[in-house]
Design a protein around this motif. Structure first.
Motif, PDB file in Angstrom:
ATOM      1  N   ASN A 249       0.838  -1.212   0.000  1.00 31.60           N
ATOM      2  CA  ASN A 249       0.000   0.000   0.000  1.00 31.60           C
ATOM      3  C   ASN A 249       0.864   1.249   0.000  1.00 31.60           C
ATOM      4  OD1 ASN A 249      -2.657   1.400   0.358  1.00 31.60           O
ATOM      5  ND2 ASN A 249      -1.603   2.206   2.153  1.00 31.60           N
ATOM      6  N   GLN A 250       0.430   2.224  -0.796  1.00 34.52           N
ATOM      7  CA  GLN A 250       1.033   3.544  -0.646  1.00 34.52           C
ATOM      8  C   GLN A 250      -0.055   4.525  -0.236  1.00 34.52           C
ATOM      9  OE1 GLN A 250       2.917   5.002  -4.133  1.00 34.52           O
ATOM     10  NE2 GLN A 250       1.362   4.234  -5.531  1.00 34.52           N
ATOM     11  N   ALA A 251       0.340   5.431   0.642  1.00 28.66           N
ATOM     12  CA  ALA A 251      -0.593   6.444   1.129  1.00 28.66           C
ATOM     13  C   ALA A 251       0.035   7.808   0.893  1.00 28.66           C
ATOM     14  CB  ALA A 251      -0.842   6.229   2.621  1.00 28.66           C
ATOM     15  N   VAL A 252      -0.798   8.808   0.919  1.00 29.33           N
ATOM     16  CA  VAL A 252      -0.303  10.186   0.829  1.00 29.33           C
ATOM     17  C   VAL A 252      -0.693  10.877   2.132  1.00 29.33           C
ATOM     18  CG1 VAL A 252      -0.326  12.340  -0.497  1.00 29.33           C
ATOM     19  CG2 VAL A 252      -0.719  10.159  -1.663  1.00 29.33           C
ATOM     20  N   LEU A 253       0.260  11.597   2.694  1.00 31.15           N
ATOM     21  CA  LEU A 253      -0.005  12.308   3.946  1.00 31.15           C
ATOM     22  C   LEU A 253      -0.775  13.580   3.611  1.00 31.15           C
ATOM     23  CD1 LEU A 253       0.549  12.135   6.953  1.00 31.15           C
ATOM     24  CD2 LEU A 253       2.792  13.136   6.549  1.00 31.15           C
ATOM     25  N   LEU A 254      -1.992  13.686   4.144  1.00 28.33           N
ATOM     26  CA  LEU A 254      -2.890  14.750   3.708  1.00 28.33           C
ATOM     27  C   LEU A 254      -3.485  15.497   4.896  1.00 28.33           C
ATOM     28  CD1 LEU A 254      -4.813  12.571   1.111  1.00 28.33           C
ATOM     29  CD2 LEU A 254      -3.227  14.411   0.535  1.00 28.33           C
ATOM     30  N   ASN A 255      -3.332  16.779   4.881  1.00 26.52           N
ATOM     31  CA  ASN A 255      -3.926  17.604   5.918  1.00 26.52           C
ATOM     32  C   ASN A 255      -5.439  17.355   5.985  1.00 26.52           C
ATOM     33  OD1 ASN A 255      -4.123  19.615   7.863  1.00 26.52           O
ATOM     34  ND2 ASN A 255      -4.474  21.210   6.333  1.00 26.52           N
ATOM     35  N   GLY A 256      -5.945  17.101   7.178  1.00 27.59           N
ATOM     36  CA  GLY A 256      -7.385  16.915   7.365  1.00 27.59           C
ATOM     37  C   GLY A 256      -7.839  15.482   7.158  1.00 27.59           C
ATOM     38  N   VAL A 257      -6.998  14.666   6.520  1.00 32.47           N
ATOM     39  CA  VAL A 257      -7.402  13.292   6.196  1.00 32.47           C
ATOM     40  C   VAL A 257      -6.698  12.285   7.108  1.00 32.47           C
ATOM     41  CG1 VAL A 257      -7.353  11.497   4.406  1.00 32.47           C
ATOM     42  CG2 VAL A 257      -7.919  13.863   3.795  1.00 32.47           C
ATOM     43  N   ASN A 258      -5.381  12.369   7.154  1.00 34.51           N
ATOM     44  CA  ASN A 258      -4.628  11.374   7.931  1.00 34.51           C
ATOM     45  C   ASN A 258      -3.404  11.986   8.615  1.00 34.51           C
ATOM     46  OD1 ASN A 258      -3.004  11.803   5.742  1.00 34.51           O
ATOM     47  ND2 ASN A 258      -3.162   9.728   4.908  1.00 34.51           N
ATOM     48  N   ASN A 259      -3.464  13.264   8.923  1.00 40.15           N
ATOM     49  CA  ASN A 259      -2.301  13.916   9.551  1.00 40.15           C
ATOM     50  C   ASN A 259      -2.298  13.697  11.067  1.00 40.15           C
ATOM     51  OD1 ASN A 259      -4.606  15.639   9.444  1.00 40.15           O
ATOM     52  ND2 ASN A 259      -3.367  17.375  10.094  1.00 40.15           N
ATOM     53  N   SER A 260      -2.308  12.421  11.437  1.00 39.61           N
ATOM     54  CA  SER A 260      -2.227  12.074  12.853  1.00 39.61           C
ATOM     55  C   SER A 260      -1.567  10.703  12.935  1.00 39.61           C
ATOM     56  CB  SER A 260      -3.631  12.048  13.462  1.00 39.61           C
ATOM     57  OG  SER A 260      -3.929  10.802  14.024  1.00 39.61           O
ATOM     58  N   ALA A 261      -0.660  10.564  13.912  1.00 43.37           N
ATOM     59  CA  ALA A 261       0.051   9.291  14.049  1.00 43.37           C
ATOM     60  C   ALA A 261      -0.951   8.156  14.284  1.00 43.37           C
ATOM     61  CB  ALA A 261       1.053   9.383  15.195  1.00 43.37           C
ATOM     62  N   GLN A 262      -1.973   8.408  15.095  1.00 42.96           N
ATOM     63  CA  GLN A 262      -2.909   7.338  15.419  1.00 42.96           C
ATOM     64  C   GLN A 262      -3.646   6.842  14.163  1.00 42.96           C
ATOM     65  OE1 GLN A 262      -3.039   5.798  18.473  1.00 42.96           O
ATOM     66  NE2 GLN A 262      -4.132   4.326  17.174  1.00 42.96           N
ATOM     67  N   VAL A 263      -4.031   7.787  13.310  1.00 43.28           N
ATOM     68  CA  VAL A 263      -4.721   7.403  12.071  1.00 43.28           C
ATOM     69  C   VAL A 263      -3.796   6.533  11.203  1.00 43.28           C
ATOM     70  CG1 VAL A 263      -5.634   8.315   9.887  1.00 43.28           C
ATOM     71  CG2 VAL A 263      -6.312   9.357  12.052  1.00 43.28           C
ATOM     72  N   LEU A 264      -2.530   6.889  11.141  1.00 47.83           N
ATOM     73  CA  LEU A 264      -1.591   6.121  10.315  1.00 47.83           C
ATOM     74  C   LEU A 264      -1.284   4.754  10.935  1.00 47.83           C
ATOM     75  CD1 LEU A 264       0.758   9.064   9.323  1.00 47.83           C
ATOM     76  CD2 LEU A 264      -0.891   7.905   7.854  1.00 47.83           C
ATOM     77  N   VAL A 265      -1.226   4.717  12.246  1.00 48.21           N
ATOM     78  CA  VAL A 265      -1.010   3.439  12.934  1.00 48.21           C
ATOM     79  C   VAL A 265      -2.205   2.517  12.674  1.00 48.21           C
ATOM     80  CG1 VAL A 265      -0.899   2.382  15.244  1.00 48.21           C
ATOM     81  CG2 VAL A 265       0.548   4.369  14.699  1.00 48.21           C
ATOM     82  N   ASP A 266      -3.407   3.063  12.806  1.00 48.24           N
ATOM     83  CA  ASP A 266      -4.613   2.256  12.539  1.00 48.24           C
ATOM     84  C   ASP A 266      -4.615   1.752  11.092  1.00 48.24           C
ATOM     85  OD1 ASP A 266      -5.393   2.809  15.101  1.00 48.24           O
ATOM     86  OD2 ASP A 266      -6.909   4.296  14.560  1.00 48.24           O
ATOM     87  N   LEU A 267      -4.191   2.604  10.189  1.00 47.41           N
ATOM     88  CA  LEU A 267      -4.143   2.205   8.772  1.00 47.41           C
ATOM     89  C   LEU A 267      -3.186   1.021   8.581  1.00 47.41           C
ATOM     90  CD1 LEU A 267      -4.747   2.614   5.731  1.00 47.41           C
ATOM     91  CD2 LEU A 267      -2.966   4.368   5.691  1.00 47.41           C
ATOM     92  N   SER A 268      -2.001   1.115   9.170  1.00 46.85           N
ATOM     93  CA  SER A 268      -1.024   0.029   9.004  1.00 46.85           C
ATOM     94  C   SER A 268      -1.562  -1.293   9.553  1.00 46.85           C
ATOM     95  CB  SER A 268       0.287   0.375   9.724  1.00 46.85           C
ATOM     96  OG  SER A 268       1.103   1.140   8.887  1.00 46.85           O
TER      97      SER A 268
END
Ligand code: SF4
Length: 340
Positions: A249-268
């Protein structure tokens, strides 16, 4: 969530029944703000709204800040000009050797077979790309083959976007067979957001075609938030894995969408549930119209430091930026130039 039962509809009908009118999208989500609508109508004139109902079905009704909605709803901020935000941030028009072909990386070769996507992501770095002038026709294959044969260093072809999985299985098969006929090619990478936005695209025919190819297939999907990965989507992704396809998977770091460590951890973790490995976390490419998704370098560093501390190494996507003219993506974390 809306009540749309997308699991029961085949992918071709879903692809031909996209939401393209901002008014309809807002109505389905029970959102009324007039300001949102007028901005969306204006911005969609520059880059049309396109979103599958299956993806809308994963959004929260009544929430104008839903992270999935923010990725697809045209916004009046897209019309602002910002220094450094340009139409071709990666200089791809210069790297274009012949229609549909980009040879940017030493061992890898990019083939764009279609300009169509199932979804229009507002931050897409190719939102201004002149696809119509850059699609290979069947008769171009001879030239492409000659080019590939003259470049023994190329061992991998990447089918990129537009989105190659909007093509029919028959058309894909034709191109895969063509590529299989070039002896020194070993890998075929397919970049696609379709399995996330229309999971039914992963059908039996596709699975069998990919499994039986002489080429080793790597499918790189694109998901930015765990809410995109409901159980049905995860099951379809896992079927790919069960068919010996490497899925990243590739993701893009986006203001308002996933700019939080917790959101990225949940995604992984959610990706891992589906058997998909996190691969890249891209910093936004500075494309005209996407400035409002941008994040300050300090903020990015803060988020990524926390992601590193929270996840086992194998679930940490590489933080990268693509720089026009560079031969590879530039890893960012710990690189001092990043902060300049
Ligand atoms: S699916 Fe990929 S190529 Fe298409 S608009 Fe989204 S990011 Fe761009």
């Amino acid at each position: 969530m809306t009540n749309y039962l997308y699991q029961e509809q085949n992918w071709q009908s879903q692809l031909s029944d996209l939401i393209t009118d901002p008014r309809e999208l807002l109505e389905v989500l029970q959102l009324a703000p007039e300001q949102l609508l007028s901005g969306a109508i204006l911005a969609s004139k520059q880059f049309k709204l396109r979103v599958p109902r299956a993806f809308v079905g994963k959004m929260q009704t009544g929430n104008p800040l839903d992270p999935l909605l923010l990725q697809v709803l045209p916004h009046h901020l897209e019309l602002e000009e910002h220094p450094g935000f340009v139409t071709d941030p990666l200089g791809e028009e210069q790297a274009n050797q012949q229609p549909g072909v980009l040879h940017k990386y030493k061992s890898r070769f990019l083939l764009t077979l279609t300009g169509a996507c199932a979804v229009h992501c507002r931050y897409c770095f190719r939102r201004h790309f002149p696809y119509q002038e850059n699609l290979p026709k069947n008769e171009d294959w001879i030239n492409i083959k000659q080019y590939l044969e003259s470049q023994p260093d190329i061992n991998e072809v990447i089918l990129s976007g537009g989105d190659p999985l909007t093509l029919s299985n028959q058309k894909l098969k034709t191109w895969i067979e063509r590529l299989e006929s070039v002896p020194h090619l070993k890998f075929l990478r397919i970049h696609s957001r379709v399995p996330i936005v229309i999971p039914n695209r992963v059908d039996e025919e596709l699975l069998s075609m990919l499994k039986n190819s002489r080429l080793r297939i790597i499918l790189v999907v694109h998901s930015n938030h765990a809410s995109e990965l409901d159980d049905f989507t995860c099951t379809r992704l896992n079927q790919l894995v069960q068919h010996q396809i490497t899925v990243l998977n590739q993701a893009v770091l986006l203001n308002g969408v996933n700019n939080s460590a917790q959101v990225l951890v949940d995604l992984s973790y959610r990706l891992f549930d589906a058997g998909v490995m996190p691969y890249y976390l891209h910093v936004l490419d500075k494309v005209k119209g996407a400035h409002h998704f941008d994040l300050a370098s300090d903020h990015i560093n803060e988020i990524y430091t926390e992601v590193l501390a929270s996840l086992p190494g194998y679930l940490v996507p590489k933080l990268v930026r693509e720089i026009a003219g560079e031969k590879n993506k530039t890893p960012l974390f710990g690189v001092s130039t990043f902060l300049s």
